[in-house]
Design a protein around this motif. Structure first.
Motif, PDB file in Angstrom:
ATOM      1  N   ASP A 313       0.838  -1.238   0.013  1.00  0.00           N
ATOM      2  CA  ASP A 313       0.089  -0.090   0.037  1.00  0.00           C
ATOM      3  C   ASP A 313       0.875   1.323  -0.103  1.00  0.00           C
ATOM      4  O   ASP A 313       0.525   2.117  -0.760  1.00  0.00           O
ATOM      5  N   TYR A 316       2.388   1.848  -3.419  1.00  0.00           N
ATOM      6  CA  TYR A 316       1.169   2.335  -4.270  1.00  0.00           C
ATOM      7  C   TYR A 316       0.804   3.516  -3.966  1.00  0.00           C
ATOM      8  O   TYR A 316       1.013   4.311  -5.224  1.00  0.00           O
ATOM      9  N   TYR A 317       0.290   4.290  -2.947  1.00  0.00           N
ATOM     10  CA  TYR A 317       0.234   5.477  -2.740  1.00  0.00           C
ATOM     11  C   TYR A 317       1.391   6.482  -3.099  1.00  0.00           C
ATOM     12  O   TYR A 317       1.188   7.460  -3.303  1.00  0.00           O
TER      13      TYR A 317
END
Lengths: 531, 88
Positions: A313, A316-317
């Protein structure tokens, strides 16, 4: 407030401005632009407070009608697009080529990019991309000299070919699912019994999106389009800042849609890494100011795709946040590059010296943008890069890859920064509108760094607490990279002839088509072997 | 034999011919012609997917089972318009 106004308002006012012969019509365009920015910000706040919005044109709900969807990420991209376009218009409003036709094309492009971010239907996306391709190629050819017309034609034809691939893939999608709505397709994918049927349409779509977002073998159209000598600098800034990000955004959407059926993140880690490395090698070999920036865009896109595919995560962000940061500092760099080229009347990086003495204001802005893109602590690039790094801290070899990519970026921009030093007499002062626009952009660079944690928390619901030791740690790594980069650039770089040969490489149209076919063929065979 | 020469296979063949034209010809007129061939391949593909004998046009009072799916036709009209705009 309806989402459709975000798309339609710039286009309608651009049309009125084009048709009207009234001299003060530019005031109307300015007001409409500010209204669009206001609507975009309101939509973003609404989405953050009340959750994603979906709006259908007419009364056809669900997957039948044309839907616009605003979720936190897409609405933030919309705000970013409107903000950048407003800054560009302010930056350039005194120029002689800003006539009615140019404004019409430019504002239409804004509406189209916003629509790409909001659209949820594959055929809408196809139409929008096709129209924006035509608009962009006219903007590239705008000054009508032979080099830019050639570059614009190559851009137009390669992108048309890629859109033919897209449309063919879309046909297969329709054959399998009977719908073109991305949400509906995502919901239906787990029920596909035989995932082999998805391979062909997926390969078609990814080839088109890979060309749009300039992945590894498919990037050779990008430097031509973004760095062509005579294209206006605001066009280069918009193309490199936000238009390529449309392709990357679609890449995110498609990976998100297809990941239940086909998980290809592993191959995209490799492709992203290769794109980043090849991008900075090409960037380092250039002597042309704008081409260096254009190849650096390729390198950063590689970093973004690398981060998106890592599967955690944080990475990704972090990559999504890096898209936004890159839009801001690359736009700043292109705008200042345009001013520098105008002032020195050359594009050769070796002939430009003493920017600090000649244009002190511009030099400071360039320095801030360089700090941003190389990831200096407290600037926006460092937040996104450290987020990407945080996601892979358990896989050390990937972390070294990331540091290697950043080292390449640093060396590239050490080369770029050689224009800053040297002796020169003072040049003319900068116009106020350019000063305001550049200050706002540079301020956004610093703001994105200082309030990075807060932004990330609001946008992606991620909590990153950066302690003081982390900051010192990062500062140490940054300084060491800077030192290595400087030594490399000072002592080894002039001796390596490899870069000189890289500079000569330029693909013809047929060779670009060959890279498309090659990418499609190898990607298809990879998928067929693995699944 | 009839099974082999359906719209899908013919359109893939046409598409590949178009790609070959783009790869092997340097003349810009021929490039545009190759693009037009690819467009036609895509249009043929769209019109023949989900084709079945005996369906009627979805005009007037028909039940959903006997009428053809109007969506691909509608999409292709748009695609033809775009194709005309970019190829000419």
């Amino acid at each position: 407030m309806s989402l459709f106004w975000l798309v339609v308002l710039p286009i309608i006012t651009a049309l009125i401005g084009y048709l009207s012969h009234y001299k003060r019509i530019n005031i109307l365009l300015g007001i409409a632009q500010l209204c669009t920015l206001g609507i975009a910000i309101l939509t973003f706040i609404k989405v953050i407070l009340y959750g994603p919005m979906t709006q259908a044109l007419g009364d056809y709900q669900g997957s039948i009608g044309i839907n616009l969807v605003a979720d936190p990420i897409s609405s933030f991209f919309v705000v970013l697009t409107c903000f950048l376009f407003t800054a560009m218009l302010l930056f350039n409003y005194h120029k002689s080529y800003m006539n009615r036709l140019f404004l019409f094309l430019f504002l239409t492009l804004q509406g189209l990019i916003v629509a790409v971010f909001l659209s949820n239907d594959l055929f809408d996306i196809y139409t929008l991309l096709e129209v924006s391709t035509v608009v962009v190629s006219i903007l590239i050819m705008y000054k009508r000299d032979s080099q830019s017309i050639y570059d614009g034609m190559v851009y137009l034809l390669t992108n048309l070919v890629s859109m033919a691939f897209f449309l063919f893939g879309l046909g297969y999608i329709y054959k399998i699912f009977g719908t073109l709505d991305l949400t509906a397709i995502k919901a239906a994918i787990p029920y596909v019994e035989n995932t082999d049927t998805l391979i062909l349409p997926y390969a078609f779509l990814i080839t088109a999106i890979g060309l749009k977002s300039a992945l590894m073998p498919l990037f050779s159209w990008l430097p031509r389009a973004h760095g062509t000598p005579s294209a206006p600098s605001i066009v280069s800034a918009v193309l490199s800042g936000i238009y390529v990000k449309g392709g990357v955004y679609l890449f995110i959407r498609f990976q998100d849609t297809f990941k239940m059926g086909l998980d290809t993140s592993y191959i995209f880690i490799l492709i992203g890494f290769a794109t980043a490395v090849i991008g900075f090698i090409f960037a380092l070999s250039q002597t042309d100011l704008k081409l260096l920036l254009a190849y650096s865009t390729v390198s950063q896109i590689g970093l973004i795709v690398f981060g998106l595919s890592l599967g955690s995560d944080y990475s990704y962000y972090g990559a999504v946040y890096h898209i936004m940061n890159h839009a801001v500092f690359k736009a700043t760099l292109f705008l200042t590059a345009g001013m520098i080229i105008e002032e020195y009347e050359t594009r050769d990086i070796r002939k430009i010296k003493g920017l600090f003495k000649r244009m002190p204001f511009v030099a400071i802005i360039v320095l801030i943008a360089i700090m941003g893109i190389t990831g200096a602590p407290l600037f926006n690039g460092s937040v996104s890069k450290s987020l990407i790094q945080k996601g892979i801290s358990y896989q050390s070899y990937l972390e070294y890859g990331l540091i290697f990519i950043n080292l390449g970026t640093i060396i590239t921009y050490i080369k770029y920064a050689t224009i800053l030093t040297g002796d020169h007499q003072k040049g003319p002062s900068v116009r106020w509108n350019q000063k305001v626009a550049l200050s706002v952009l540079a301020f956004a660079c610093i703001l994105g760094g200082l309030f990075g944690q807060w932004f990330v928390n609001i946008l992606f619901d991620l909590d990153i607490a950066l302690s003081l030791t982390d900051l010192l740690n990062k500062g140490g790594v940054y300084l060491i990279s800077l030192l290595i980069g400087y030594t490399f650039f000072k002592y080894w770089y002039p001796k390596i002839h490899f870069f000189k040969t890289m500079r000569e490489i330029e693909l013809s149209f047929n060779e670009i088509i060959f890279t498309i076919v090659f990418f499609f063929g190898s990607f298809l065979s990879y998928l067929l072997v693995v699944y | 034999m009839e099974r082999l020469f359906n719209g899908e296979s013919v359109s893939i063949l046409l598409f590949l011919i178009g790609v070959y034209g783009l790869l092997a010809r340097r003349n810009i007129i021929k490039t545009v012609i190759a693009l037009a061939i690819m467009q036609s391949a895509i249009i043929l593909f769209f019109l023949t997917i989900n084709y079945e004998d005996g369906r009627i046009p979805p005009i007037g009072d028909v039940t959903i089972h006997t009428a053809v799916d109007p969506m691909p036709q509608a999409l292709m009209i748009t695609a033809i318009v775009i194709g005309v705009a970019v190829c000419s």
